[in-house]
Write a protein that holds these residues in place. Sequence first.
Motif, PDB file in Angstrom:
ATOM      1  N   ASN A   4      -2.888 -20.436  23.400  1.00  0.00           N
ATOM      2  CA  ASN A   4      -2.032 -19.492  24.116  1.00  0.00           C
ATOM      3  C   ASN A   4      -2.681 -19.082  25.427  1.00  0.00           C
ATOM      4  OD1 ASN A   4      -0.459 -19.411  21.658  1.00  0.00           O
ATOM      5  ND2 ASN A   4      -2.119 -18.151  20.857  1.00  0.00           N
ATOM      6  N   ASN A   5      -2.483 -19.880  26.406  1.00  0.00           N
ATOM      7  CA  ASN A   5      -3.008 -19.573  27.724  1.00  0.00           C
ATOM      8  C   ASN A   5      -4.525 -19.549  27.785  1.00  0.00           C
ATOM      9  OD1 ASN A   5      -0.822 -19.303  29.532  1.00  0.00           O
ATOM     10  ND2 ASN A   5      -0.199 -17.462  28.441  1.00  0.00           N
ATOM     11  N   LEU A   6      -5.177 -19.899  26.689  1.00  0.00           N
ATOM     12  CA  LEU A   6      -6.636 -19.892  26.704  1.00  0.00           C
ATOM     13  C   LEU A   6      -7.163 -21.060  27.525  1.00  0.00           C
ATOM     14  CD1 LEU A   6      -7.614 -18.921  23.069  1.00  0.00           C
ATOM     15  CD2 LEU A   6      -7.547 -17.530  25.135  1.00  0.00           C
ATOM     16  N   ARG A   7      -8.255 -20.804  28.221  1.00  0.00           N
ATOM     17  CA  ARG A   7      -8.884 -21.862  28.985  1.00  0.00           C
ATOM     18  C   ARG A   7      -9.723 -22.715  28.054  1.00  0.00           C
ATOM     19  NH1 ARG A   7      -7.329 -19.413  33.761  1.00  0.00           N
ATOM     20  NH2 ARG A   7      -5.263 -19.217  32.884  1.00  0.00           N
ATOM     21  N   ARG A   8      -9.697 -24.008  28.293  1.00  0.00           N
ATOM     22  CA  ARG A   8     -10.454 -24.927  27.437  1.00  0.00           C
ATOM     23  C   ARG A   8     -10.133 -24.673  25.971  1.00  0.00           C
ATOM     24  NH1 ARG A   8     -14.397 -27.440  30.163  1.00  0.00           N
ATOM     25  NH2 ARG A   8     -14.706 -26.809  32.319  1.00  0.00           N
ATOM     26  N   GLY A   9      -8.873 -24.520  25.671  1.00  0.00           N
ATOM     27  CA  GLY A   9      -8.494 -24.112  24.331  1.00  0.00           C
ATOM     28  C   GLY A   9      -8.040 -25.246  23.427  1.00  0.00           C
ATOM     29  N   ILE A  10      -8.330 -26.482  23.811  1.00  0.00           N
ATOM     30  CA  ILE A  10      -7.853 -27.604  23.000  1.00  0.00           C
ATOM     31  C   ILE A  10      -8.764 -27.822  21.799  1.00  0.00           C
ATOM     32  CG2 ILE A  10      -7.433 -30.082  22.945  1.00  0.00           C
ATOM     33  CD1 ILE A  10      -6.591 -29.933  25.816  1.00  0.00           C
ATOM     34  N   ARG A  11      -8.243 -27.559  20.637  1.00  0.00           N
ATOM     35  CA  ARG A  11      -9.015 -27.794  19.410  1.00  0.00           C
ATOM     36  C   ARG A  11      -8.107 -28.451  18.383  1.00  0.00           C
ATOM     37  NH1 ARG A  11     -10.237 -22.444  17.264  1.00  0.00           N
ATOM     38  NH2 ARG A  11      -8.213 -22.072  18.226  1.00  0.00           N
ATOM     39  N   LEU A  12      -8.664 -29.368  17.611  1.00  0.00           N
ATOM     40  CA  LEU A  12      -7.892 -30.002  16.551  1.00  0.00           C
ATOM     41  C   LEU A  12      -7.792 -29.057  15.365  1.00  0.00           C
ATOM     42  CD1 LEU A  12      -9.248 -33.657  16.613  1.00  0.00           C
ATOM     43  CD2 LEU A  12      -6.987 -32.856  17.269  1.00  0.00           C
ATOM     44  N   VAL A  13      -6.678 -29.127  14.665  1.00  0.00           N
ATOM     45  CA  VAL A  13      -6.528 -28.350  13.438  1.00  0.00           C
ATOM     46  C   VAL A  13      -7.432 -28.956  12.366  1.00  0.00           C
ATOM     47  CG1 VAL A  13      -4.949 -27.818  11.553  1.00  0.00           C
ATOM     48  CG2 VAL A  13      -4.210 -27.540  13.915  1.00  0.00           C
ATOM     49  N   GLU A  14      -8.165 -28.089  11.688  1.00  0.00           N
ATOM     50  CA  GLU A  14      -9.024 -28.559  10.594  1.00  0.00           C
ATOM     51  C   GLU A  14      -8.151 -28.881   9.394  1.00  0.00           C
ATOM     52  OE1 GLU A  14     -12.195 -29.154  10.587  1.00  0.00           O
ATOM     53  OE2 GLU A  14     -12.473 -28.541  12.684  1.00  0.00           O
ATOM     54  N   GLU A  15      -8.244 -30.097   8.938  1.00  0.00           N
ATOM     55  CA  GLU A  15      -7.372 -30.465   7.827  1.00  0.00           C
ATOM     56  C   GLU A  15      -8.139 -30.793   6.555  1.00  0.00           C
ATOM     57  OE1 GLU A  15      -5.417 -34.099   8.843  1.00  0.00           O
ATOM     58  OE2 GLU A  15      -6.948 -34.580  10.320  1.00  0.00           O
ATOM     59  N   ASP A  16      -9.464 -30.684   6.624  1.00  0.00           N
ATOM     60  CA  ASP A  16     -10.229 -31.065   5.443  1.00  0.00           C
ATOM     61  C   ASP A  16     -10.364 -29.882   4.498  1.00  0.00           C
ATOM     62  OD1 ASP A  16     -11.915 -33.657   6.780  1.00  0.00           O
ATOM     63  OD2 ASP A  16     -11.133 -32.095   8.094  1.00  0.00           O
TER      64      ASP A  16
END
Lengths: 206, 206
Positions: free
Chosen positions: B62-74
Amino acid sequence: MVPPTLTRRQQEIHEYLREHLDDFPHPPTLDELCDALGLSSRGSLHKQIQALIEAGLVEPMNNLRRGIRLVEEDMPPMGDSDALPLYGYIAAGRPIEAIRNPEMIDVPAQLRSSKPCYVLEVRGDSMIEEGILDGDWVVIEHRDQARNGEIVVALVDGEEATLKRLEAKSGEVVLHPANSSLAAMHYSPERVQVQGVLVGQMRRYH
Amino acid sequence: MVPPTLTRRQQEIHEYLREHLDDFPHPPTLDELCDALGLSSRGSLHKQIQALIEAGLVEPMNNLRRGIRLVEEDMPPMGDSDALPLYGYIAAGRPIEAIRNPEMIDVPAQLRSSKPCYVLEVRGDSMIEEGILDGDWVVIEHRDQARNGEIVVALVDGEEATLKRLEAKSGEVVLHPANSSLAAMHYSPERVQVQGVLVGQMRRYH
DNA sequence: TGGCAAAGTTCTCTTGATGTTCTATAATCA
DNA sequence: TGATTATAGAACATCAAGAGAACTTTGCCA
């Protein structure tokens, strides 16, 4: 507990502190740190430090001079998410942060909180009537505020850490032991610093 | 695995993120990612990322800078080697083995022995002077023999399980509570069956 | 004890970087 | 060919970071 996402600058500053804090003869003032970091605004630096404090990486510096200290927290290296640092003995006569390279102890999730915690070994019988005996391990949630009635790790005059039940009245703080042969102790609020709140306890019999 | 609603390009980007996200010192900006992917439009990339977010594969930024993170699915694969069964309440009036489908509770290695153990929740104040309070969890090593002075889970007449300190004399067995308002109980040896020995204890305060 | 300088805290403002939205155009595929 | 997908690029919105001033607290010293 991985802190709420730090910004890049905050990570940089945290990294810098980890590497260079010991270079200073004393913990630096904000102005000195600004100088070292190439900043020219004390206020800006303070805001970043504040973020690190809220993330649990830097000790709260409540208006203290040269109060920048890193939180001792060797985060367990992945997988061992239930291990907490054993900082030493409570009621041993010195601030808890003094202990370095803590031993790590497994703590079940039920005995800790979601916030940063650490473990202390209890010395003495001051809380015996609460079922906390000499030699027990207590799990402490790291925070500097507590509510009345909570059992806290309290640092008096910056020197002696003890485990007592907290009562904050107007104008004074009372630390209640749970041992009828010991008296409650009364202090002025500025002499008492809360270092954590009791959230769990463990004992071994063998 | 991957929802069919993803377009091919979206799958490619997702794949790329899974493989290369850790290569960046920090999560990348959209511009940096564009560069790495050979794109020249931030806006286009954003639209693709948006699709991955809606597919639940990437954390919302949400408008965060450098906010790309994968969803943890494990999900952790339920291989808790430190978990012990909670068989129920001690002093609850029935043999312990009667409880089925026990809840499992994590117990640190220091609080258990190398032998099979289980956990009970304490009811009552009969061991209060030993620092064992109502509601505490006790870790019990499963065995049918105990030495004098050990705290044991004792089954009397096959019916009532209680936690007491054991004293075996010639011709009788004495079970000592740790509560001055309760009296020690004397039984003939054949009425008392040891079901385990206390090796650890835990308590939560929150 | 009280004043003073130093240091911590809070605040607003500014700026550049970065995320978001939108439209137009090209590419791809059935 | 028509529909969907992908890309470019501009315009806009938001945020992190820093500067600097004003205020508060602390600690020292006469």
